[in-house]
Every structure is written in C-alpha cells, then in structure tokens.
Design a protein around this motif. Structure first.
Motif, PDB file in Angstrom:
ATOM      1  N   GLN A 152       0.821  -1.203   0.000  1.00  0.00           N
ATOM      2  CA  GLN A 152       0.000   0.000   0.000  1.00  0.00           C
ATOM      3  C   GLN A 152       0.860   1.258   0.000  1.00  0.00           C
ATOM      4  O   GLN A 152       0.598   2.210  -0.762  1.00  0.00           O
ATOM      5  CB  GLN A 152      -0.936   0.009   1.218  1.00  0.00           C
ATOM      6  CG  GLN A 152      -1.860   1.213   1.262  1.00  0.00           C
ATOM      7  CD  GLN A 152      -2.579   1.366   2.575  1.00  0.00           C
ATOM      8  OE1 GLN A 152      -2.036   0.992   3.616  1.00  0.00           O
ATOM      9  NE2 GLN A 152      -3.786   1.901   2.547  1.00  0.00           N
ATOM     10  N   ALA A 153       1.886   1.296   0.870  1.00  0.00           N
ATOM     11  CA  ALA A 153       2.750   2.470   0.947  1.00  0.00           C
ATOM     12  C   ALA A 153       3.481   2.698  -0.372  1.00  0.00           C
ATOM     13  O   ALA A 153       3.660   3.848  -0.810  1.00  0.00           O
ATOM     14  CB  ALA A 153       3.756   2.296   2.086  1.00  0.00           C
ATOM     15  N   GLU A 154       3.899   1.625  -1.013  1.00  0.00           N
ATOM     16  CA  GLU A 154       4.573   1.742  -2.312  1.00  0.00           C
ATOM     17  C   GLU A 154       3.655   2.379  -3.353  1.00  0.00           C
ATOM     18  O   GLU A 154       4.052   3.286  -4.095  1.00  0.00           O
ATOM     19  CB  GLU A 154       5.034   0.359  -2.769  1.00  0.00           C
ATOM     20  CG  GLU A 154       5.754   0.357  -4.100  1.00  0.00           C
ATOM     21  CD  GLU A 154       6.139  -1.047  -4.559  1.00  0.00           C
ATOM     22  OE1 GLU A 154       6.591  -1.193  -5.710  1.00  0.00           O
ATOM     23  OE2 GLU A 154       5.962  -1.984  -3.752  1.00  0.00           O
ATOM     24  N   LYS A 155       2.406   1.910  -3.428  1.00  0.00           N
ATOM     25  CA  LYS A 155       1.459   2.449  -4.404  1.00  0.00           C
ATOM     26  C   LYS A 155       1.063   3.887  -4.068  1.00  0.00           C
ATOM     27  O   LYS A 155       0.912   4.738  -4.969  1.00  0.00           O
ATOM     28  CB  LYS A 155       0.209   1.568  -4.452  1.00  0.00           C
ATOM     29  CG  LYS A 155       0.488   0.123  -4.866  1.00  0.00           C
ATOM     30  CD  LYS A 155       1.167   0.030  -6.224  1.00  0.00           C
ATOM     31  CE  LYS A 155       1.439  -1.418  -6.622  1.00  0.00           C
ATOM     32  NZ  LYS A 155       2.164  -1.502  -7.920  1.00  0.00           N
ATOM     33  N   LEU A 156       0.886   4.188  -2.789  1.00  0.00           N
ATOM     34  CA  LEU A 156       0.499   5.538  -2.401  1.00  0.00           C
ATOM     35  C   LEU A 156       1.616   6.540  -2.650  1.00  0.00           C
ATOM     36  O   LEU A 156       1.349   7.717  -2.945  1.00  0.00           O
ATOM     37  CB  LEU A 156       0.088   5.562  -0.929  1.00  0.00           C
ATOM     38  CG  LEU A 156      -1.259   4.911  -0.604  1.00  0.00           C
ATOM     39  CD1 LEU A 156      -1.478   4.862   0.898  1.00  0.00           C
ATOM     40  CD2 LEU A 156      -2.400   5.669  -1.279  1.00  0.00           C
ATOM     41  N   ALA A 157       2.867   6.098  -2.521  1.00  0.00           N
ATOM     42  CA  ALA A 157       3.988   6.985  -2.840  1.00  0.00           C
ATOM     43  C   ALA A 157       3.959   7.366  -4.314  1.00  0.00           C
ATOM     44  O   ALA A 157       4.194   8.534  -4.684  1.00  0.00           O
ATOM     45  CB  ALA A 157       5.303   6.301  -2.478  1.00  0.00           C
ATOM     46  N   LEU A 161      -3.804  16.443  -1.632  1.00  0.00           N
ATOM     47  CA  LEU A 161      -3.994  16.361  -0.190  1.00  0.00           C
ATOM     48  C   LEU A 161      -4.346  14.942   0.234  1.00  0.00           C
ATOM     49  O   LEU A 161      -3.770  14.396   1.190  1.00  0.00           O
ATOM     50  CB  LEU A 161      -5.109  17.330   0.223  1.00  0.00           C
ATOM     51  CG  LEU A 161      -5.431  17.395   1.715  1.00  0.00           C
ATOM     52  CD1 LEU A 161      -4.248  17.914   2.497  1.00  0.00           C
ATOM     53  CD2 LEU A 161      -6.663  18.269   1.953  1.00  0.00           C
ATOM     54  N   THR A 162      -5.275  14.324  -0.473  1.00  0.00           N
ATOM     55  CA  THR A 162      -5.695  12.965  -0.141  1.00  0.00           C
ATOM     56  C   THR A 162      -4.555  11.975  -0.296  1.00  0.00           C
ATOM     57  O   THR A 162      -4.356  11.094   0.557  1.00  0.00           O
ATOM     58  CB  THR A 162      -6.872  12.545  -1.037  1.00  0.00           C
ATOM     59  OG1 THR A 162      -7.951  13.459  -0.846  1.00  0.00           O
ATOM     60  CG2 THR A 162      -7.328  11.134  -0.709  1.00  0.00           C
ATOM     61  N   ALA A 163      -3.807  12.098  -1.371  1.00  0.00           N
ATOM     62  CA  ALA A 163      -2.695  11.181  -1.617  1.00  0.00           C
ATOM     63  C   ALA A 163      -1.627  11.297  -0.533  1.00  0.00           C
ATOM     64  O   ALA A 163      -1.094  10.295  -0.039  1.00  0.00           O
ATOM     65  CB  ALA A 163      -2.088  11.446  -2.993  1.00  0.00           C
ATOM     66  N   GLN A 164      -1.309  12.530  -0.135  1.00  0.00           N
ATOM     67  CA  GLN A 164      -0.288  12.736   0.897  1.00  0.00           C
ATOM     68  C   GLN A 164      -0.761  12.216   2.257  1.00  0.00           C
ATOM     69  O   GLN A 164       0.001  11.600   3.004  1.00  0.00           O
ATOM     70  CB  GLN A 164       0.056  14.225   0.998  1.00  0.00           C
ATOM     71  CG  GLN A 164       0.925  14.729  -0.137  1.00  0.00           C
ATOM     72  CD  GLN A 164       2.372  14.300   0.022  1.00  0.00           C
ATOM     73  OE1 GLN A 164       2.750  13.716   1.038  1.00  0.00           O
ATOM     74  NE2 GLN A 164       3.188  14.584  -0.992  1.00  0.00           N
ATOM     75  N   LEU A 174      -0.651   8.432   2.218  1.00  0.00           N
ATOM     76  CA  LEU A 174       0.731   7.933   2.267  1.00  0.00           C
ATOM     77  C   LEU A 174       1.292   8.019   3.688  1.00  0.00           C
ATOM     78  O   LEU A 174       1.901   7.072   4.182  1.00  0.00           O
ATOM     79  CB  LEU A 174       1.609   8.730   1.305  1.00  0.00           C
ATOM     80  CG  LEU A 174       3.111   8.383   1.330  1.00  0.00           C
ATOM     81  CD1 LEU A 174       3.331   6.912   0.997  1.00  0.00           C
ATOM     82  CD2 LEU A 174       3.887   9.294   0.389  1.00  0.00           C
ATOM     83  N   LEU A 175       1.063   9.155   4.352  1.00  0.00           N
ATOM     84  CA  LEU A 175       1.562   9.309   5.719  1.00  0.00           C
ATOM     85  C   LEU A 175       0.936   8.273   6.643  1.00  0.00           C
ATOM     86  O   LEU A 175       1.630   7.651   7.452  1.00  0.00           O
ATOM     87  CB  LEU A 175       1.260  10.723   6.223  1.00  0.00           C
ATOM     88  CG  LEU A 175       1.638  11.015   7.689  1.00  0.00           C
ATOM     89  CD1 LEU A 175       3.118  10.810   7.917  1.00  0.00           C
ATOM     90  CD2 LEU A 175       1.202  12.419   8.084  1.00  0.00           C
ATOM     91  N   GLN A 176      -0.366   8.066   6.510  1.00  0.00           N
ATOM     92  CA  GLN A 176      -1.050   7.097   7.365  1.00  0.00           C
ATOM     93  C   GLN A 176      -0.544   5.689   7.122  1.00  0.00           C
ATOM     94  O   GLN A 176      -0.359   4.898   8.053  1.00  0.00           O
ATOM     95  CB  GLN A 176      -2.559   7.163   7.127  1.00  0.00           C
ATOM     96  CG  GLN A 176      -3.369   6.309   8.084  1.00  0.00           C
ATOM     97  CD  GLN A 176      -3.158   6.703   9.538  1.00  0.00           C
ATOM     98  OE1 GLN A 176      -3.181   7.893   9.868  1.00  0.00           O
ATOM     99  NE2 GLN A 176      -2.935   5.733  10.401  1.00  0.00           N
TER     100      GLN A 176
END
Length: 465
Positions: free
Chosen positions: A402-407, A430-433, A436-438
C-alpha cells in the motif's frame, strides 16, 4: 513420673496411628488430576523438558541486540521490584528455617534468688535461697503437625522463587517492549518530520501555482492547514516518546533520562513459531508453577487442620542447682531433676477444629480453582501473542504494498497538478499525501506489533532465565 513411663507414652498412641494412614496426614502433595485440565497438566509435567523451547531459551539468546542486552542487564541489577522479590525468597527461607528448628527441644535458663528474715527474732540472720534451673520442653510430632508446617514452609520458599522468576521475566520483556516502542516512536517522528518538510515545500508550491493561476487561494489555505496538522501530530509523538523514556528509566531503576537507542533497530526471534504450544511449555511458566504451589500450601494447611484433632505429646525436663528445698534452706545446695510427659487431647476445642478444617478445605478448593484459571489464562496469553504475530506479519506485507502504491500516487498527482491537468485538483494531492503518511505510520506500528508479539510470547512461556 519416671523416665521409663515417659518413653512409653508414644506407645499409648500406636493404635491411633494405624487409623491415620487414610487421612493423608503424612502424605506429600501430588498434583491432582480430578479434572481433564489438571490431568493434562499432570501428564505434561512428567514429560522431558525441551531446552530449545522458546520459553526455555536464555534471554541473551533471544535478545541479541547489544544495546538492548546492556539495558536488560542494568534493569536486572537495579530494578526495585526484582530486589523485593528476591527479599521475599529470603523471608520464606527464614520461615522455613524456623519450621525446621521447631523439631528441636526448647531450652530455657531462669536463675533466681531470694532472701528472708523474721524481724521478731533479732538474732536470726538473713536466709538466702537460690535456684539455677534449666528447663527443656520437646514436642513429639506424632500426628504430623510440625511435619506439615515444615512442608508448607518449603513450598512457600519455592513459590517465592517462582514469583521472583515471574518478576524477572516481566522486567526483561518490559525493557524489550520499551526499547522497541522507543524505536517505533523514533521512526514515526522521522516520517512525520520528513512529511512536514514536504508539506512545507508544498505550501510554497501552492502559492506559486496560485500566482500562475493554476489553483485558488483555497488550495493554499488547505495546504497550510495540512502542514500545521502534521506539526501538531509531531508534538504528540514527542510526548509519547518522552513518556516511554521515563518508563524505561523506571524499569532500569534510574532517574528519568533520554536513552540513546538506534532508530533502525529490529527484532528477529529464533525460528520457533508454530501453530500451537503444548501444555508442557505452559507448565514452565513461573506464575503457573506458583499457582500450583498455592495448591500445595493449601494441602498442607488442610493436613495441619486435621492434625489438630489428635493429641499432642510433650516431654519436659527441669533440672539445676538449688539450696531451697520446700520451706528449708540448705547449705551447700543440691542438684535436682524433674521429668514429666503429657498427652493432651482437644476435647473441648472440637468445634473450633471443625470450623478450621472446613475453612482449610474451602481454601484448598479455591487454590485449585485459581490454578485452573491461571492455566487457562496462560494459554489465552500465548494464543493472543501467536495470533498477533501471525497477523502483524500479514498486515506488514499489505501495508508495504500500500505504501509503495500511495507513494507513486502522491508523486503522480503532484506532477499532474503542476502541469495544470484539469482532472487533478489540490484535493487529490492532499488525499494522496494523507493516505501515504497514514500508511507509513501504520507500517511502523505493524512492525512494532510483530516485535511486541514475539516478546510477549517469550514472557507468556515463562522466558527470562
């Protein structure tokens, strides 16, 4: 009473002894098997000990990180709770010594003297009398009163040692959990600070895009709000980190301070994880062993309550040197000796003895109930730790993807926004950032949960020897 008669007193109770074999006054405690759970536990006790079982490994072989190992050694040397637990062992050993010495006769020396004179007879001088008596009293333990007291004291020593081991295991696991908890918070702090820097740049980017006419003032305000929200979350992490430092300091028996712990530390346990843990390993837990000792203590207390129904045999001897014989004073003095024996049966305290025995039986049943609950609770803790470990590993795999795709999603949306794509807005960035942080923070927590599960499993199996 002559000495020959005294030594014949035990024979007076010989017929009574034959009726006591079924009462169990002299029997040693044995693990009961009256329920299916107790029967399984008793069978597990008879199996050979697996030295390679996870809970039987030395803590130095489990926690190989040199920084963590040093902290654990410091905690074991300085922790107040562990020192008190060891002192409890010393107290129990002192009580056991007293129970053993109760088999020996008690000896007392009480010299005394007195003088008398009749003043109506002026020519009479002061008459001095004195005694230097030595008294010896010996209780013959025919019915197991002293025996059961001694055995109960011996079990209490072993129980105190079990509690000390449980405290030791808790301290080792507590230090390890704090250690990797600090690592987790440090990693979360790093990610949050890095994200804050990124959002600080994004604020400037939004301002530039506003000047270029690509976005509105709303995008600038939203980006600033997100930036300040991340800064606020950083303060929460810093507070939690300070609290974790203080908890570790308390475990190590020192004043609160910040500890230098590498943020990249990871925990890898020996390859011992399996789908279930046999009863044999649960039996190695110190709290389980201590709970069984409670059953043994209650067993011997019940035996002592039964023994109170039977007579007590005491032999006493008094001897010494005196010049007082009745109302006469002799000089020089003479040696004297008196021997006596007594057999005391509890004829008028039977009501108290009955109630004491009933209470002892009830307490013995309570100890059995508590032991079964402790055993079930131990199995539950092991199951929880194993499930947490398995699911944490699964969750890590998903969160990494998930983190890989969100980055990538965050990178793409920012590029599209800069290029002026009408299909991309500041809300997408905003949503993407945020996502990714979460995901990054959740991944860090999942890794800590894996370490925590392995540490808790080690403790749940009685580790820490």
């Amino acid at each position: 009473m002559t000495f020959k008669k005294i030594i014949l007193l035990p024979a007076m109770t010989a017929l009574m002894l034959s009726s006591l074999g079924s009462c169990g006054l002299y029997s040693k405690y044995q693990t009961p098997d009256s329920t299916a759970l107790l029967a399984e536990y008793k069978q597990a006790q008879q199996a050979s000990i697996d030295s390679m079982a996870y809970g039987n490994l030395r803590w130095q072989d489990v926690f190989t990180d040199p920084v963590l190992a040093g902290l654990i050694e410091q905690a074991l040397a300085n922790n107040t709770n562990l020192r008190n637990a060891k002192l409890n062992v010393d107290i129990a050993q002192a009580q056991l010594k007293g129970a053993r010495l109760s088999y020996l006769p008690s000896v007392a020396l009480a010299p005394n003297g007195s003088g008398s004179k009749v003043f109506m007879t002026p020519s009479q001088s002061m008459s001095w009398g004195y005694q230097i008596p030595l008294s010896v009293s010996w209780e013959i333990d025919i019915f197991g009163k002293l025996l059961n007291a001694k055995r109960g004291a011996q079990v209490a020593v072993e129980q105190s040692a079990d509690y000390a081991q449980a405290v030791r295991s808790q301290i080792i696991s507590g230090v390890a959990n704090c250690y990797y908890g600090i690592v987790t918070l440090q990693q979360q702090l790093q990610v949050s600070k890095s994200t804050a820097e990124i959002w600080k740049q994004n604020v400037q980017t939004m301002k530039d895009l506003k000047l270029a006419g690509t976005v509105t003032e709303v995008a600038v305000v939203q980006s600033e709000a997100q930036y300040y929200g991340i800064l606020a979350s950083i303060t929460d992490i810093e507070v939690s980190l300070d609290e974790m430092y203080n908890t570790l300091s308390l475990l190590l028996g020192t004043m609160p301070q910040k500890w230098e712990i590498p943020a990249g530390a990871t925990f890898t346990a020996p390859s011992i994880i399996r789908t279930s843990v046999p009863m044999q390993e649960l039996a190695m837990r110190p709290d389980v062993a201590a709970a069984e000792r409670s059953m043994a203590v209650a067993y011997y207390a019940t035996n002592s309550a039964r023994a109170a129904f039977y007579p007590g045999l005491n032999i006493t001897a008094n001897g010494g040197f005196t010049n007082t014989l009745g109302s006469m004073i002799l000089n020089p003095g003479k040696f004297f000796i008196n021997l006596a024996g007594s057999l005391t049966a509890p004829l008028f305290s039977r009501g108290q003895n009955i109630s004491r025995l009933e209470a002892a039986k009830a307490q013995q049943q309570q100890a059995m109930n508590n032991f079964e609950y402790t055993l079930m609770s131990a199995a539950s803790e092991v199951s929880d730790a194993m499930t947490l470990y398995e699911k944490s590993v699964e969750k890590q795999q998903s969160l990494e993807k998930q983190a890989e795709k969100l980055a990538l999603a965050s990178e793409y949306t920012q590029e599209l926004l800069k290029l002026g794509s009408y299909n991309t807005t500041y809300l997408d960035v905003l949503t993407a950032q945020q996502s990714l942080l979460q995901a990054q923070l959740s991944l860090i927590v999942a890794r800590n949960n894996e370490a925590r599960a392995l540490i808790n499993l080690y403790q749940a199996l009685g580790g820490g020897r």
